[in-house]
Design an enzyme around this catalytic site. Structure first.
Site, short mmCIF file in Angstrom:
data_model
loop_
_atom_site.label_atom_id
_atom_site.label_comp_id
_atom_site.label_asym_id
_atom_site.label_seq_id
_atom_site.Cartn_x
_atom_site.Cartn_y
_atom_site.Cartn_z
N ASP A 47 3.90 -4.86 3.63
CA ASP A 47 5.56 -4.92 3.19
C ASP A 47 6.13 -6.20 3.55
O ASP A 47 6.80 -6.74 2.95
CB ASP A 47 6.24 -3.69 4.13
CG ASP A 47 6.04 -3.73 5.65
OD1 ASP A 47 5.04 -4.43 5.91
OD2 ASP A 47 6.77 -2.94 6.36
N HIS A 70 0.80 -1.06 -0.07
CA HIS A 70 0.09 -0.11 -0.03
C HIS A 70 0.95 1.49 -0.16
O HIS A 70 2.25 1.15 0.13
CB HIS A 70 -0.98 -0.12 1.41
CG HIS A 70 -0.11 -0.15 2.51
ND1 HIS A 70 0.67 0.98 3.04
CD2 HIS A 70 0.29 -1.06 3.45
CE1 HIS A 70 1.30 0.72 4.06
NE2 HIS A 70 0.80 -0.50 3.87
C1 LIG Z 1 6.18 -13.93 8.79
C2 LIG Z 1 5.54 -13.01 9.48
N1 LIG Z 1 4.41 -13.21 10.39
C3 LIG Z 1 3.77 -12.33 11.19
C4 LIG Z 1 4.33 -11.19 11.17
C5 LIG Z 1 3.67 -10.04 12.26
N2 LIG Z 1 3.57 -8.90 11.31
C6 LIG Z 1 4.09 -7.76 11.84
S1 LIG Z 1 3.39 -6.43 10.84
C7 LIG Z 1 2.50 -7.51 9.60
C8 LIG Z 1 1.88 -6.78 8.72
C9 LIG Z 1 2.45 -5.70 8.11
O1 LIG Z 1 1.95 -4.57 8.87
P1 LIG Z 1 2.92 -3.30 8.84
O2 LIG Z 1 4.13 -3.32 9.65
O3 LIG Z 1 1.73 -2.34 9.45
O4 LIG Z 1 3.16 -3.06 7.55
P2 LIG Z 1 2.40 -2.29 6.26
O5 LIG Z 1 0.96 -2.55 6.35
O6 LIG Z 1 2.76 -0.81 6.42
O7 LIG Z 1 2.77 -2.60 4.93
C10 LIG Z 1 2.57 -8.90 10.36
C11 LIG Z 1 1.71 -9.87 9.83
C12 LIG Z 1 5.63 -10.81 10.50
N3 LIG Z 1 6.10 -9.81 10.42
N4 LIG Z 1 5.97 -11.59 9.66
#
Ligand SMILES: Cc1ncc(C[n+]2csc(CCOP(=O)(O)OP(=O)(O)O)c2C)c(N)n1
Length: 470
Positions: A341, A78
């Site tokens: 990301d 995004h």
């Molecule tokens: C393999 C994995 N499972 C779970 C997580 C937990 N996790 C932390 S952030 C996130 C989603 C992304 O969120 P954000 O950091 O807000 O990224 P953005 O939406 O800005 O791209 C997840 C699934 C992780 N980082 N990696």
């Protein structure tokens, strides 16, 4: 009488038209700062606005002479956004500390003396994409909305030939609201010629393997699995920032946690306002330490330093390879998806784009041997393109990340440093040998969906999941 009526109507229309564009004007004295801080983006841990990948060898991203693209896959993050709930909470705690300071601020914090307003002014914006409407300055060049619209135009400029016989097609989005909004801005900016159906694919854990966001369906993932390694990175740079600011401003009591939060303040304020005076607080050395800390934590939490990630990324990589293999049979030549990301980072780990086998060193910042630069890989609006092209009778695959061709180190003998498909399929099979997202992530504990099917069954299923503010 009629003319009075008409002029009244005109006035109303003008008022409505003008009103539709009413967004905060920003402050005049700050005009010189707007849009001038791009040089900082590579150091802001992927939280800053979009920038092209700095490790670019200048290989043209268009298909080499005599070659024709036969399939394109786009997986994009995004766009520019407000901080997430957790980040915003931490930012507010530092902001309150500063706003309760009763003396005049000195030196780099003196901008707070003026009529500074914090950049999160409406809590409804937390977690959301920045838009023309919710941006804090009408001239902010970095809204996620604008980024997506610009990306759409760039995409059309390079690839519209692939849509020659396809005016109706799907675009896939994970069900996070900001991800969906980006996909929608992108779709609309393609223009009226195209009829895009947004397929909103659930990123709830229950979706299991049928997701664009494997990271959200991986209960087995443990954020602290390698904390013993990443914790070894020195926090002296944060202590130095806090003590410098406390020394310059008597009675101010910033901690190293506050110092860490200031980097996010700087990055997200640029997303929201188009500039941030908070960025002037840091020295170049501190920025380097901060960005390396992001590389390091990503490497051990979501990259090659955490073995499970090869399994996580295989969920999307496997689907991508399947699409490549089916390119001749599929009607659609362009597969566009939007997500978070970490999902793109996980995918690139399984592909092996930035994995030279050198484990990242937590004891100091490496310069010569650092190829895993997460802080460069997924800025807001990041986009990974998988290109398949045909030259004479051979077909090839290669990757383009954020406008830069990134050759596969062990397979780049084709035109434009691409990988011949015959070799690529073996390469991919090798990378995914023994990898299993469902098993490794213990997905069974949250879902019984074992396969990613949305690219193949969207016509029957019409994915339209509830949007989540996450
Ligand atoms: C393999 C994995 N499972 C779970 C997580 C937990 N996790 C932390 S952030 C996130 C989603 C992304 O969120 P954000 O950091 O807000 O990224 P953005 O939406 O800005 O791209 C997840 C699934 C992780 N980082 N990696």
């Amino acid at each position: 009488m009629v003319s009075v009526f008409l002029s009244g109507l005109l006035a109303t229309l003008v008022a409505q038209t003008v009103d539709a564009y009413v967004v905060p004007q920003g402050k005049l004295p700050d005009l010189h700062k707007l849009g001038t801080q791009d040089y900082l983006f590579p150091y802001l841990a992927g939280a800053a606005p979009y920038f092209s990948f700095p490790g670019n060898y200048g290989i043209p991203t268009t298909a080499p002479e005599g070659c024709e693209i036969s399939q394109l896959q786009v997986i994009a993050r995004h766009g520019e956004r407000y901080p997430t709930t957790g980040r915003a909470r931490r930012l507010f705690s530092t902001y309150y500390k500063l706003s309760n300071y009763t003396r005049e601020f000195n030196e780099s914090l003196s901008f707070l003396n003026d009529d500074y307003t914090f950049f999160i002014s409406d809590s409804n914006n937390i977690e959301q994409e920045t838009t023309y409407k919710n941006s804090l300055d009408v001239l902010n060049p970095y809204t996620g909305q604008r980024d997506a619209e610009k990306h759409a135009r760039q995409f059309l400029d390079e690839y519209s030939a692939l849509l020659e016989n396809t005016t109706s097609f799907p675009i896939f989005a994970a069900s996070s609201r900001r991800v969906h909004d980006t996909a929608q801005f992108f779709s609309k900016a393609l223009g009226e010629k195209y009829n895009v159906t947004l397929q909103v694919v659930s990123e709830a854990p229950t979706s299991g393997a049928n997701t664009i966001s494997a990271g959200n369906a991986c209960p087995g993932w443990n954020e602290s699995a390698n904390a013993n390694i990443t914790d070894a990175f020195s926090t002296d740079y944060l202590k130095n920032i806090a003590s410098r600011l406390n020394r310059q401003n008597k009675g101010l009591n910033l901690t190293q946690t506050d110092a860490f939060n200031l980097f996010n303040w700087c990055a997200f304020e640029i997303n929201v306002r188009g500039y941030s005076y908070m960025c002037d607080v840091f020295t170049q050395e501190e920025l380097i330490n901060y960005s390396y800390y992001d590389d390091l934590t990503s490497y051990y939490q979501d990259g090659p330093g955490y073995d499970m990630i090869y399994d996580v990324g295989s969920n999307l990589f496997n689907a991508s390879v399947k699409l490549l293999k089916q390119s001749e049979e599929l009607d659609l030549k362009v597969w566009i998806s939007f997500t978070h990301d970490t999902d793109i980072v996980n995918l690139m780990t399984t592909i092996g784009l930035f994995d030279n086998g050198v484990k990242l060193d937590p004891t100091s910042v490496p310069f010569r041997d650092l190829v895993y630069r997460k802080s460069w890989q997924t800025p807001q609006g990041a986009r990974l393109y998988t290109q398949k092209y045909k030259c004479s009778n051979e077909t090839y695959v290669r990757y383009v990340l954020n406008d830069a061709v990134i050759p596969l180190e062990s397979c780049k003998s084709g035109p434009g440093f691409s990988c011949p498909t015959t070799e690529f399929y073996d390469y991919a099979a090798d990378r995914m040998n023994g990898r299993n997202f469902y098993k490794s992530c213990d997905v069974a504990s949250v879902s019984n969906v074992t396969e990613l099917t949305f690219y193949w069954d969207y016509n029957e299923r019409h994915y339209n999941d509830t949007l989540l503010n996450q």
